[in-house]
Write an enzyme that holds these catalytic residues in place. Structure first.
Site, PDB file in Angstrom:
ATOM      1  N   LYS A  18      12.987  82.586  41.641  1.00 47.38           N
ATOM      2  CA  LYS A  18      12.656  84.019  41.669  1.00 47.38           C
ATOM      3  C   LYS A  18      11.194  84.250  41.287  1.00 47.38           C
ATOM      4  O   LYS A  18      10.472  84.996  41.958  1.00 47.38           O
ATOM      5  CB  LYS A  18      13.556  84.773  40.670  1.00 47.38           C
ATOM      6  CG  LYS A  18      13.108  86.192  40.373  1.00 47.38           C
ATOM      7  CD  LYS A  18      14.025  86.903  39.407  1.00 47.38           C
ATOM      8  CE  LYS A  18      13.694  86.720  37.953  1.00 47.38           C
ATOM      9  NZ  LYS A  18      12.478  87.411  37.482  1.00 47.38           N
ATOM     10  N   ASN A  19      10.766  83.608  40.204  1.00 49.40           N
ATOM     11  CA  ASN A  19       9.431  83.908  39.702  1.00 49.40           C
ATOM     12  C   ASN A  19       8.326  83.289  40.548  1.00 49.40           C
ATOM     13  O   ASN A  19       7.148  83.505  40.284  1.00 49.40           O
ATOM     14  CB  ASN A  19       9.307  83.493  38.231  1.00 49.40           C
ATOM     15  CG  ASN A  19      10.129  84.426  37.350  1.00 49.40           C
ATOM     16  OD1 ASN A  19      10.615  85.457  37.831  1.00 49.40           O
ATOM     17  ND2 ASN A  19      10.297  84.077  36.100  1.00 49.40           N
ATOM     18  N   ARG A  87       9.164  94.544  37.292  1.00 54.53           N
ATOM     19  CA  ARG A  87       7.827  94.302  36.751  1.00 54.53           C
ATOM     20  C   ARG A  87       6.983  93.418  37.675  1.00 54.53           C
ATOM     21  O   ARG A  87       5.761  93.554  37.748  1.00 54.53           O
ATOM     22  CB  ARG A  87       7.947  93.648  35.374  1.00 54.53           C
ATOM     23  CG  ARG A  87       6.604  93.409  34.754  1.00 54.53           C
ATOM     24  CD  ARG A  87       6.683  92.772  33.391  1.00 54.53           C
ATOM     25  NE  ARG A  87       5.425  92.144  33.053  1.00 54.53           N
ATOM     26  CZ  ARG A  87       4.373  92.768  32.544  1.00 54.53           C
ATOM     27  NH1 ARG A  87       4.438  94.048  32.296  1.00 54.53           N
ATOM     28  NH2 ARG A  87       3.262  92.119  32.296  1.00 54.53           N
ATOM     29  N   ASP A 111      -1.477 101.714  31.084  1.00 54.27           N
ATOM     30  CA  ASP A 111      -1.373 100.254  31.027  1.00 54.27           C
ATOM     31  C   ASP A 111      -0.207  99.729  30.211  1.00 54.27           C
ATOM     32  O   ASP A 111      -0.044  98.538  30.055  1.00 54.27           O
ATOM     33  CB  ASP A 111      -2.691  99.655  30.530  1.00 54.27           C
ATOM     34  CG  ASP A 111      -2.928  99.900  29.060  1.00 54.27           C
ATOM     35  OD1 ASP A 111      -3.873  99.346  28.525  1.00 54.27           O
ATOM     36  OD2 ASP A 111      -2.147 100.669  28.456  1.00 54.27           O
ATOM     37  N   ASP A 299      12.258  82.018  28.907  1.00 55.35           N
ATOM     38  CA  ASP A 299      13.411  82.319  29.760  1.00 55.35           C
ATOM     39  C   ASP A 299      14.585  81.361  29.540  1.00 55.35           C
ATOM     40  O   ASP A 299      15.706  81.663  29.904  1.00 55.35           O
ATOM     41  CB  ASP A 299      12.998  82.285  31.234  1.00 55.35           C
ATOM     42  CG  ASP A 299      11.968  83.340  31.540  1.00 55.35           C
ATOM     43  OD1 ASP A 299      12.214  84.509  31.212  1.00 55.35           O
ATOM     44  OD2 ASP A 299      10.903  82.995  32.078  1.00 55.35           O
TER      45      ASP A 299
END
Ligand code: EPU
Length: 412
Positions: A18-19, A87, A111, A299
Site C-alpha cells: 500500500k505505502n 493522508r 499545515d 507499523d
C-alpha cells in the site's frame, strides 16, 4: 468473528505494498501518457487515489491486479473531500507543483493534518523555490520553476522524502536530500521514476541525489510486496502457532523485524518463494523501540505488541515516531492482556492466553492486530471494524482462512 482453531498451516501470497503503490500512482502525474502499475493490492486506499487522480482529469482503470492511469493535462487541485479520507493524498504535492508550477491541497487549517504535520514537505519544497500560502480551502503552492538545492530534513520523514524526490526530478539542476528516509518503498519509487527518465542515485541511503531533467515519460512498473502484511502473518503464526510460507515476501527488506521475531521465538528464514515462518512455542518477552528504516517500523508495532501479550515475561515497547499510537492497547486489555502505557512506552506482562471478547478497531494496523491476537485466545472474539482493515488489506480474513483459521466477516 474469530474462533480459535489451532495452528496455521499453508502458504499465502503477499500482495503489493500500500505505502508504495499510492506514491507510484501520485508519481504518474509527472508525465503525460499511459502508465501501467502491476501487483496493485485490491484495497480501499487505491480506490481513493484513483478518485483523486480522476478528479484532476486523469483516466484510471483497474483490472486483474493492475491499474492503468492515463495522464494528460491535469487541474492540479486535490480536493479536501478526498484528501481528508487519506493522508497519502499529500504525495501529489511535489509532482504537481513540479510539473504545473502550482498546486492546491485541501488540508483544513493549513499545515496541521490530524496532528500529523506536513511542515517538512512544505519547507523542503520552499527550498527548491516553491511558495506556499495557507488559505481556508487548503494550502496553495506556486513556483516560477523549481531549482535544485540541498535540503536537509530535520527527521527522515517518508512522505517528505518522497515529495521532494518527485519534485526534484523536474527541477533545474541538482537536488540533494540529506537525512532522507530509507524505507524500501522509497527505493521502489526511485526505481519507477528512473524508468520514467529521472536521474536519481542514492535512494535507500540517507543521501539521495537527483539531477533534474526536462521531461519524464509514462512507464510500466511492478509494486514491491507489502512488508507490513508479511509481518502481520508472521505475528499471526506466532500467536496461533504453526508453519507458513509467505510467498513473494522479501526477507532482505525485513531484516530487523525478523530478528525481533526470532528473539521472541518465531522462526523465519528466506525460502525459494518468499519467507518461511514457524511458531511452535510460547513467545518470549523482548524490549523493542520503533525507528525509521532499517529499524523496526512503527507499523509493525501493533502486531508485535499483540504477540507480546502472550509472551513469557515482561516486555517494554517504545514508540518513537508517532505520539499516542497505543489506542489499540485498551482493546487488547479487553481481551485479557496485561498492558500498561506510560507516555510513549507500553509495558506488557505476558499472560498464557488471551480470553476473547468484543473489541473495536481504530485504524488499519490496530484492526489487523486485534484479529490476529484473537487467533490464539480461549474463546471467540468479535472485532468491530468500520472499514479500517479494508483500507490496507485486500483480504485479511480470507488469507487467514486459507491458513486454517476460523475468521468470518459479516457486513453491517
Ligand atoms: N512529521 C513531521 N512533519 C512532516 C512530516 C512528518 O513532523 O512534515 C513527523 C510525523 O508527524 C511523524 C514522523 O515525522 O511523527 C514520521 O512521519 P513520516 O512522514 O515518516 O510518515 P508518513 O510519510 O506520514 C508513512 C506511512 C505510515 C508509516 C510512516 C512511518 C504512508 C502512506 N504512510 O507515513 O504508514 O507509519 O511512514 O514509517 O506511506 C500505515 O500504513 O498505516 C501508515 C500510517
Amino acid at each position: 468473528m474469530i474462533t480459535p482453531a489451532g495452528p496455521l498451516e499453508g502458504e499465502i501470497t503477499i500482495s503489493g505494498a500500500k505505502n508504495s503503490v499510492l506514491k507510484l500512482m501520485a508519481a504518474t502525474t509527472l508525465a503525460a501518457g499511459v502508465h501501467t502499475i502491476y501487483n496493485v493490492p485490491d484495497i480501499h486506499d487505491v480506490d481513493v487515489m484513483c478518485r483523486l487522480l480522476e478528479s484532476m482529469g486523469a483516466r484510471t482503470e483497474r483490472r486483474d491486479g493492475l491499474v492503468e492511469i492515463e495522464i494528460g493535462d491535469l487541474e492540479p487541485v486535490a480536493p479536501f473531500a478526498l484528501v481528508e479520507q487519506m493522508r497519502a493524498s499529500t504525495a501529489v504535492l511535489g509532482p504537481l507543483i513540479a510539473r504545473f508550477g502550482r498546486v492546491e491541497l485541501g488540508i483544513p487549517g493549513g499545515d496541521d493534518f490530524g496532528h500529523r504535520p506536513i511542515d517538512m514537505h512544505l519547507t523542503g519544497l520552499e527550498t527548491l523555490g516553491a511558495q506556499f500560502e495557507a488559505r481556508p480551502e487548503g494550502v496553495i503552492g506556486t513556483t516560477p520553476g523549481l531549482k535544485g538545492a540541498v535540503v536537509t530534513l530535520a527527521f527522515p520523514s517518508v512522505g517528505a522524502t518522497e515529495n521532494l524526490m518527485m519534485a526534484a526530478t523536474l527541477a533545474t539542476g541538482t537536488t540533494v536530500i540529506d537525512n532522507a528516509a530509507r524505507e524500501p518503498e522509497i527505493a521502489d519509487l526511485a526505481s519507477m521514476l528512473n524508468k520514467m527518465g529521472a536521474r536519481i542515485t542514492g535512494s535507500g541511503t540517507p543521501q539521495i541525489t537527483i539531477e533534474g531533467v526536462d521531461r519524464l515519460e509514462a512507464v510500466t512498473h511492478r509494486v514491491i510486496p507489502d512488508r507490513i502484511h508479511a509481518a502481520t502473518y508472521m505475528a499471526a503464526t506466532g500467536l496461533a502457532g504453526g508453519e507458513v510460507v509467505l510467498r513473494e515476501a522479501r526477507y532482505d527488506q525485513m531484516d530487523m523485524v525478523c530478528q525481533k521475531f526470532g528473539e521472541m521465538g518465531v522462526r523465519t528464514s528466506p525460502c525459494r518463494d518468499g519467507i518461511w515462518v514457524m511458531g511452535r512455542e510460547r513467545p518470549t518477552a523482548v524490549d523493542l523501540s520503533t525507528l525509521p528504516y532499517p529499524g523496526v517500523a512503527t507499523d509493525y508495532k501493533p502486531f508485535l505488541v499483540a504477540l507480546l501479550t502472550v509472551a513469557e515475561g515482561t516486555s517494554i515497547v517504545t514508540e518513537n515516531l508517532f505520539a499516542g499510537r497505543f489506542k489499540y492497547v485498551d482493546e487488547l486489555v479487553k481481551l485479557g492482556a496485561k498492558v500498561r502505557t506510560d507516555g510513549n512506552h507500553a509495558i506488557i506482562r505476558g499472560v498464557e492466553r488471551l480470553s476473547g471478547g468484543e473489541v473495536v478497531s481504530h485504524d488499519i494496523r490496530a484492526g489487523a492486530a486485534l484479529v490476529i491476537a484473537a487467533l490464539g485466545a480461549t474463546a471467540e472474539t468479535v472485532v468491530l471494524d468500520d472499514g479500517h482493515i479494508a483500507r490496507g488489506y485486500p483480504d485479511l480474513a480470507g488469507d487467514l482462512r486459507s491458513l486454517g483459521a476460523d475468521v468470518r466477516v459479516s457486513a453491517g
